[in-house]
Design a protein around this motif. Structure first.
Motif, PDB file in Angstrom:
ATOM      1  N   VAL A 199      24.943   0.988  -1.229  1.00  0.00           N
ATOM      2  CA  VAL A 199      23.612   0.772  -0.688  1.00  0.00           C
ATOM      3  C   VAL A 199      23.801   0.124   0.670  1.00  0.00           C
ATOM      4  CG1 VAL A 199      21.529  -0.657  -0.875  1.00  0.00           C
ATOM      5  CG2 VAL A 199      22.331   0.630  -2.855  1.00  0.00           C
ATOM      6  N   VAL A 200      23.136   0.672   1.676  1.00  0.00           N
ATOM      7  CA  VAL A 200      23.107   0.089   3.015  1.00  0.00           C
ATOM      8  C   VAL A 200      21.642  -0.212   3.283  1.00  0.00           C
ATOM      9  CG1 VAL A 200      23.526   0.456   5.468  1.00  0.00           C
ATOM     10  CG2 VAL A 200      25.132   1.384   3.772  1.00  0.00           C
ATOM     11  N   THR A 201      21.317  -1.482   3.418  1.00  0.00           N
ATOM     12  CA  THR A 201      19.918  -1.882   3.501  1.00  0.00           C
ATOM     13  C   THR A 201      19.676  -2.879   4.615  1.00  0.00           C
ATOM     14  OG1 THR A 201      18.077  -2.860   2.228  1.00  0.00           O
ATOM     15  CG2 THR A 201      20.284  -3.686   1.746  1.00  0.00           C
ATOM     16  N   SER A 202      18.444  -2.933   5.065  1.00  0.00           N
ATOM     17  CA  SER A 202      18.046  -3.933   6.061  1.00  0.00           C
ATOM     18  C   SER A 202      17.575  -5.217   5.384  1.00  0.00           C
ATOM     19  CB  SER A 202      16.947  -3.369   6.961  1.00  0.00           C
ATOM     20  OG  SER A 202      15.822  -3.029   6.186  1.00  0.00           O
ATOM     21  N   ARG A 203      17.534  -5.231   4.067  1.00  0.00           N
ATOM     22  CA  ARG A 203      17.136  -6.431   3.324  1.00  0.00           C
ATOM     23  C   ARG A 203      18.306  -7.402   3.216  1.00  0.00           C
ATOM     24  NH1 ARG A 203      14.042  -4.700  -1.992  1.00  0.00           N
ATOM     25  NH2 ARG A 203      13.734  -6.943  -2.019  1.00  0.00           N
ATOM     26  N   SER A 204      18.007  -8.678   3.126  1.00  0.00           N
ATOM     27  CA  SER A 204      19.046  -9.700   3.015  1.00  0.00           C
ATOM     28  C   SER A 204      19.839  -9.516   1.729  1.00  0.00           C
ATOM     29  CB  SER A 204      18.419 -11.098   3.029  1.00  0.00           C
ATOM     30  OG  SER A 204      17.739 -11.331   1.805  1.00  0.00           O
ATOM     31  N   ILE A 205      21.037 -10.071   1.703  1.00  0.00           N
ATOM     32  CA  ILE A 205      21.854  -9.969   0.496  1.00  0.00           C
ATOM     33  C   ILE A 205      21.148 -10.634  -0.678  1.00  0.00           C
ATOM     34  CG2 ILE A 205      23.234 -12.019   1.077  1.00  0.00           C
ATOM     35  CD1 ILE A 205      24.350  -8.919  -0.975  1.00  0.00           C
ATOM     36  N   ARG A 206      20.499 -11.753  -0.445  1.00  0.00           N
ATOM     37  CA  ARG A 206      19.805 -12.450  -1.537  1.00  0.00           C
ATOM     38  C   ARG A 206      18.729 -11.566  -2.140  1.00  0.00           C
ATOM     39  NH1 ARG A 206      16.211 -17.689  -0.387  1.00  0.00           N
ATOM     40  NH2 ARG A 206      14.754 -16.066   0.176  1.00  0.00           N
ATOM     41  N   SER A 207      17.885 -11.008  -1.306  1.00  0.00           N
ATOM     42  CA  SER A 207      16.802 -10.151  -1.772  1.00  0.00           C
ATOM     43  C   SER A 207      17.339  -8.883  -2.427  1.00  0.00           C
ATOM     44  CB  SER A 207      15.891  -9.796  -0.593  1.00  0.00           C
ATOM     45  OG  SER A 207      14.940  -8.847  -0.963  1.00  0.00           O
ATOM     46  N   THR A 208      18.358  -8.300  -1.805  1.00  0.00           N
ATOM     47  CA  THR A 208      18.943  -7.064  -2.331  1.00  0.00           C
ATOM     48  C   THR A 208      19.566  -7.293  -3.694  1.00  0.00           C
ATOM     49  OG1 THR A 208      19.344  -6.233  -0.104  1.00  0.00           O
ATOM     50  CG2 THR A 208      20.661  -5.267  -1.872  1.00  0.00           C
ATOM     51  N   ARG A 209      20.337  -8.354  -3.814  1.00  0.00           N
ATOM     52  CA  ARG A 209      21.010  -8.619  -5.097  1.00  0.00           C
ATOM     53  C   ARG A 209      19.995  -8.870  -6.205  1.00  0.00           C
ATOM     54  NH1 ARG A 209      26.621 -10.536  -6.387  1.00  0.00           N
ATOM     55  NH2 ARG A 209      26.511 -10.662  -8.646  1.00  0.00           N
ATOM     56  N   VAL A 210      18.999  -9.704  -5.938  1.00  0.00           N
ATOM     57  CA  VAL A 210      17.975  -9.993  -6.949  1.00  0.00           C
ATOM     58  C   VAL A 210      17.290  -8.702  -7.382  1.00  0.00           C
ATOM     59  CG1 VAL A 210      15.705 -11.085  -7.285  1.00  0.00           C
ATOM     60  CG2 VAL A 210      17.586 -12.387  -6.286  1.00  0.00           C
ATOM     61  N   THR A 211      16.918  -7.875  -6.411  1.00  0.00           N
ATOM     62  CA  THR A 211      16.218  -6.626  -6.721  1.00  0.00           C
ATOM     63  C   THR A 211      17.111  -5.676  -7.521  1.00  0.00           C
ATOM     64  OG1 THR A 211      14.855  -6.827  -4.732  1.00  0.00           O
ATOM     65  CG2 THR A 211      15.003  -4.642  -5.743  1.00  0.00           C
ATOM     66  N   LEU A 212      18.325  -5.455  -7.055  1.00  0.00           N
ATOM     67  CA  LEU A 212      19.213  -4.518  -7.743  1.00  0.00           C
ATOM     68  C   LEU A 212      19.604  -5.017  -9.130  1.00  0.00           C
ATOM     69  CD1 LEU A 212      21.443  -3.304  -4.772  1.00  0.00           C
ATOM     70  CD2 LEU A 212      19.654  -2.017  -5.979  1.00  0.00           C
ATOM     71  N   GLU A 213      19.783  -6.316  -9.291  1.00  0.00           N
ATOM     72  CA  GLU A 213      20.063  -6.854 -10.625  1.00  0.00           C
ATOM     73  C   GLU A 213      18.860  -6.666 -11.542  1.00  0.00           C
ATOM     74  OE1 GLU A 213      21.473 -10.858  -9.978  1.00  0.00           O
ATOM     75  OE2 GLU A 213      23.558 -10.160  -9.787  1.00  0.00           O
ATOM     76  N   ARG A 214      17.669  -6.928 -11.020  1.00  0.00           N
ATOM     77  CA  ARG A 214      16.444  -6.761 -11.811  1.00  0.00           C
ATOM     78  C   ARG A 214      16.287  -5.308 -12.259  1.00  0.00           C
ATOM     79  NH1 ARG A 214      12.676  -6.472 -14.886  1.00  0.00           N
ATOM     80  NH2 ARG A 214      10.509  -6.946 -14.455  1.00  0.00           N
ATOM     81  N   LEU A 215      16.689  -4.376 -11.410  1.00  0.00           N
ATOM     82  CA  LEU A 215      16.595  -2.955 -11.724  1.00  0.00           C
ATOM     83  C   LEU A 215      17.758  -2.462 -12.593  1.00  0.00           C
ATOM     84  CD1 LEU A 215      15.494  -1.594  -8.232  1.00  0.00           C
ATOM     85  CD2 LEU A 215      14.071  -1.849 -10.280  1.00  0.00           C
ATOM     86  N   GLY A 216      18.759  -3.312 -12.808  1.00  0.00           N
ATOM     87  CA  GLY A 216      19.926  -2.909 -13.578  1.00  0.00           C
ATOM     88  C   GLY A 216      20.853  -1.989 -12.808  1.00  0.00           C
ATOM     89  N   LEU A 217      20.814  -2.073 -11.479  1.00  0.00           N
ATOM     90  CA  LEU A 217      21.609  -1.166 -10.652  1.00  0.00           C
ATOM     91  C   LEU A 217      22.779  -1.841  -9.940  1.00  0.00           C
ATOM     92  CD1 LEU A 217      18.681   0.865  -9.029  1.00  0.00           C
ATOM     93  CD2 LEU A 217      19.998   1.425 -11.085  1.00  0.00           C
ATOM     94  N   TRP A 218      22.777  -3.161  -9.830  1.00  0.00           N
ATOM     95  CA  TRP A 218      23.804  -3.867  -9.065  1.00  0.00           C
ATOM     96  C   TRP A 218      25.214  -3.478  -9.514  1.00  0.00           C
ATOM     97  CZ3 TRP A 218      24.166  -6.610  -4.708  1.00  0.00           C
ATOM     98  CH2 TRP A 218      25.314  -7.365  -4.488  1.00  0.00           C
ATOM     99  N   ASP A 219      25.474  -3.498 -10.805  1.00  0.00           N
ATOM    100  CA  ASP A 219      26.808  -3.205 -11.325  1.00  0.00           C
ATOM    101  C   ASP A 219      27.138  -1.715 -11.331  1.00  0.00           C
ATOM    102  OD1 ASP A 219      27.376  -5.887 -11.761  1.00  0.00           O
ATOM    103  OD2 ASP A 219      26.507  -5.857 -13.774  1.00  0.00           O
ATOM    104  N   ARG A 220      26.198  -0.875 -10.963  1.00  0.00           N
ATOM    105  CA  ARG A 220      26.429   0.569 -10.930  1.00  0.00           C
ATOM    106  C   ARG A 220      26.843   1.054  -9.536  1.00  0.00           C
ATOM    107  NH1 ARG A 220      24.365   3.060 -15.519  1.00  0.00           N
ATOM    108  NH2 ARG A 220      23.179   1.661 -16.836  1.00  0.00           N
ATOM    109  N   LEU A 221      26.906   0.132  -8.578  1.00  0.00           N
ATOM    110  CA  LEU A 221      27.241   0.479  -7.195  1.00  0.00           C
ATOM    111  C   LEU A 221      28.641  -0.025  -6.855  1.00  0.00           C
ATOM    112  CD1 LEU A 221      23.816  -0.634  -5.765  1.00  0.00           C
ATOM    113  CD2 LEU A 221      24.615   1.733  -5.953  1.00  0.00           C
ATOM    114  N   ASP A 222      29.312   0.696  -5.974  1.00  0.00           N
ATOM    115  CA  ASP A 222      30.647   0.280  -5.557  1.00  0.00           C
ATOM    116  C   ASP A 222      30.611  -0.759  -4.447  1.00  0.00           C
ATOM    117  OD1 ASP A 222      32.240   2.005  -7.302  1.00  0.00           O
ATOM    118  OD2 ASP A 222      31.312   3.634  -6.162  1.00  0.00           O
ATOM    119  N   THR A 223      29.612  -0.694  -3.588  1.00  0.00           N
ATOM    120  CA  THR A 223      29.492  -1.683  -2.521  1.00  0.00           C
ATOM    121  C   THR A 223      28.047  -1.735  -2.034  1.00  0.00           C
ATOM    122  OG1 THR A 223      30.494  -2.533  -0.468  1.00  0.00           O
ATOM    123  CG2 THR A 223      30.068  -0.156  -0.566  1.00  0.00           C
TER     124      THR A 223
END
Length: 168
Positions: A58-82
């Protein structure tokens, strides 16, 4: 859209208290986290890509804090390589720098990568990085993403499996 939050507020309120604007924005966004859901088929698509050995970022303009919280909430954080956020680079989309960093982390050449995005900045960054592009019509701009002339287009996450040649 597609710009780091600080630069958005700098454009809207050049003489404003940017830290306060960002704080209020993030507090509002945090209050809505219970409403977010992954696009239907996203979890299965990421699993299919991983099973096929296709690296994901994922390449995003959102901060790491916001991105991590969102992706973890969606259950996607651990499904990405970087994940690449504005904290990782000096320049941001549509500049290719964050996409080139993602490719490097994936140990891939840019020409081997596909930038999948829902804004024209995503597509422009992909082209500038030497990557094929894929516009998602289920995202932010809907069919408007086609104005960015993507190499491919998909109407649902599962369509990505066809684009990259992963059998379902």
């Amino acid at each position: 859209y597609g710009r780091p939050l600080r630069s958005c507020y700098e454009a809207l309120y050049p003489d404003g208290d940017l830290d306060h604007c960002i704080e209020v924005h993030r507090a509002f966004q945090a209050g809505l986290m219970h409403l977010i859901r992954p696009f239907p088929g996203m979890t299965e698509t990421l699993a299919g890509l991983r099973d096929a050995g296709v690296g994901t970022a994922v390449v995003t303009s959102r901060s790491i804090r916001s991105t991590r919280v969102t992706l973890e909430r969606l259950g996607l954080w651990d499904r990405l390589d970087t994940v690449v956020t504005p904290e990782d680079t000096q320049r941001h989309k549509p500049d290719p720098e964050p996409l080139l960093l993602a490719a490097s982390r994936l140990k891939a050449q840019p020409a081997e990568c596909l930038m999948v995005g829902d804004t024209e900045n995503d597509l422009a960054a992909g082209r500038a990085a030497g990557m094929a592009t894929c516009g998602v019509t289920y995202g932010f701009l809907g069919e408007g993403i086609l104005a960015g002339r993507p190499t491919y287009r998909i109407a649902c996450p599962e369509g990505l499996l066809n684009v990259v040649g992963v059998a379902r």
